[in-house]
Design an enzyme around this catalytic site. Structure first.
Site: not given
Ligand code: DCP
Ligand code: CA
Ligand code: CA
Length: 399
Positions: A107-108
């Protein structure tokens, strides 16, 4: 040159996709991960919606703990295929802005908008436009950091989540970092953080007040890396996916060659071309591959992994010559030879690599100067003769 780097990161990615596709989940704490009712709640949280985070639930937390904190949440196993598809759509949107998109997780991504900025306007305007398109086409929010380098852009994208847009202007780097915790620095894990805390260093500005030499004494090369980051200095390039996985050159001789002195000389020239291209792209190779084809069209390759990635012609040449000794060349004529550098990394990408370039800084600067001269005055204007002499001496001077 002042660069315009963007870091785009989707907000609560998995759970946002679920809330988009299931309106009944919107406004509720949603947790994607293991099933809390299965296997005695073993397994972890992958993603937590912002609503779930207000209960203290976060990624990587044991699912049993999440359930304890938030028993009325919506617990989902998730749909990786769908998240992968959404991810590709997002990256597709980003790629309409520039070819220089480096995806670093699902996602980045980093984007280098330096040369496209003329077309699209300021970094901030570009970021706004991206956020709008992601919202309109995918129904999701992204947070974006805009800064002169990768490190600052990444920190910036995280500062105003969700739906954030933070711009770090040139000249504002140290100011921007000043009050942030040292844990925000790349490469500072729990162990380094603890060591820094013991020295009374908690904020990034505490690091800039220390003498860089003291940091280097205590933390070695890592220390120098830290003091650069703390000052907002980070030269790493954005490396797009379709960047070549290796950089190589090969030569087919006009006539098959029996004289191995000619082959050696050709390898030195090839090594120089490969090294120059590596430096041009700010890349270094961790492996060297030699390709050898004889007059019967029999082709052999030999590869060697280096202890440190290199962009230096002499290292490439010496390795290629060593590799040539591993081929039974006796009685064979050579039709083609080639050298390629593989397992490419961006210069300064990894801490140990910084070390390499610190040690070899002088040589590196010399190489870069030579590249500049070569670009202006043409190949062979300087440098090559000395490299040939040096290497032939070490080869026993038989060339
Ligand atoms: N992910 C995962 N296990 C983790 C961290 C993340 O499976 N330990 C997956 C789920 C997240 C996605 O990767 O939705 C993206 O991770 P991010 O760290 O970018 O976190 P989010 O997008 O969920 O939240 P934020 O808004 O803080 O970026
Ligand atoms: Ca994210
Ligand atoms: Ca991320």
């Amino acid at each position: 040159m002042i660069r315009t780097i963007l870091h785009v990161d989707m907000d609560a990615f998995y759970t946002s996709v679920e809330q988009r596709d299931h309106p009944e989940y919107r406004g509720r704490p949603v947790i994607v991960g293991a099933d809390p009712k299965e296997g005695k709640g073993r397994g972890v949280v992958a993603a937590a919606s912002y609503e779930a985070r207000s209960f203290g639930v976060h990624s990587a937390m044991p699912i049993s703990r999440a359930f304890h904190l938030c028993p009325r949440g919506v617990y989902l196993r998730g749909n990786m295929t769908k998240y992968g598809e959404v991810s590709q759509c997002i990256m597709g949107i980003l790629e309409t802005y520039t070819d220089l998109v480096e995806q670093i997780s699902i996602d980045e991504a980093f984007l280098d908008m330096t040369s496209s900025a003329k077309l699209f306007g300021s970094g901030e305007a570009i970021a706004r436009s991206m956020k709008q398109r992601i919202q309109k086409e995918q129904g999701l929010t992204a947070s974006i950091g805009v800064a002169p380098n990768k490190f600052l852009a990444k920190v910036a994208s995280d500062l105003d989540k969700p739906d954030g847009l933070v711009v770090v202007l040139r000249g504002e780097e140290e100011n921007f970092l000043r009050d942030l915790a040292v844990e925000k620095l790349w490469g500072v894990g729990p162990r380094t953080a603890e060591a820094l805390h013991k020295l009374g260093i908690f904020k990034i500005s505490d690091i800039t007040r220390l003498d860089p030499r003291e940091l280097a004494d205590r933390f070695g090369k890592h220390g120098e890396h830290l003091s650069r980051l703390a000052r907002g200095i980070d030269d790493r390039p954005v490396i797009p996916e379709h960047e070549p996985k290796s950089i190589g050159h090969e030569t087919t001789f006009p006539e098959d060659v029996a004289d191995y002195a000619v082959v050696h000389r050709t390898l030195l020239e090839l090594a120089e071309s490969v090294a120059r291209r590596l430096r041009k792209h700010e890349l270094a190779g961790k492996t060297v591959t030699l390709k050898y084809r004889d007059e019967q069209f029999v082709t052999e390759t030999r590869a060697q992994t280096l202890s440190n990635p290199t962009d230096d012609a002499q290292v490439l040449a010496e390795t290629a010559l060593l590799l040539l000794r591993r081929i039974k060349t006796k009685g064979r004529k050579v039709r083609l030879v080639g050298i390629s550098a593989g397992k490419l990394v961006g210069v300064g990408e990894e801490p140990h690599q910084l070390g390499l370039f610190d040690r070899e800084d002088k040589k590196r600067r010399l190489n870069l100067t030579m590249d500049a001269v070569t670009e202006r005055f043409g190949r062979g204007s300087i440098g090559r003769a000395s490299l040939l002499e040096e290497t032939s001496r070490s080869e026993g001077g038989d060339q």
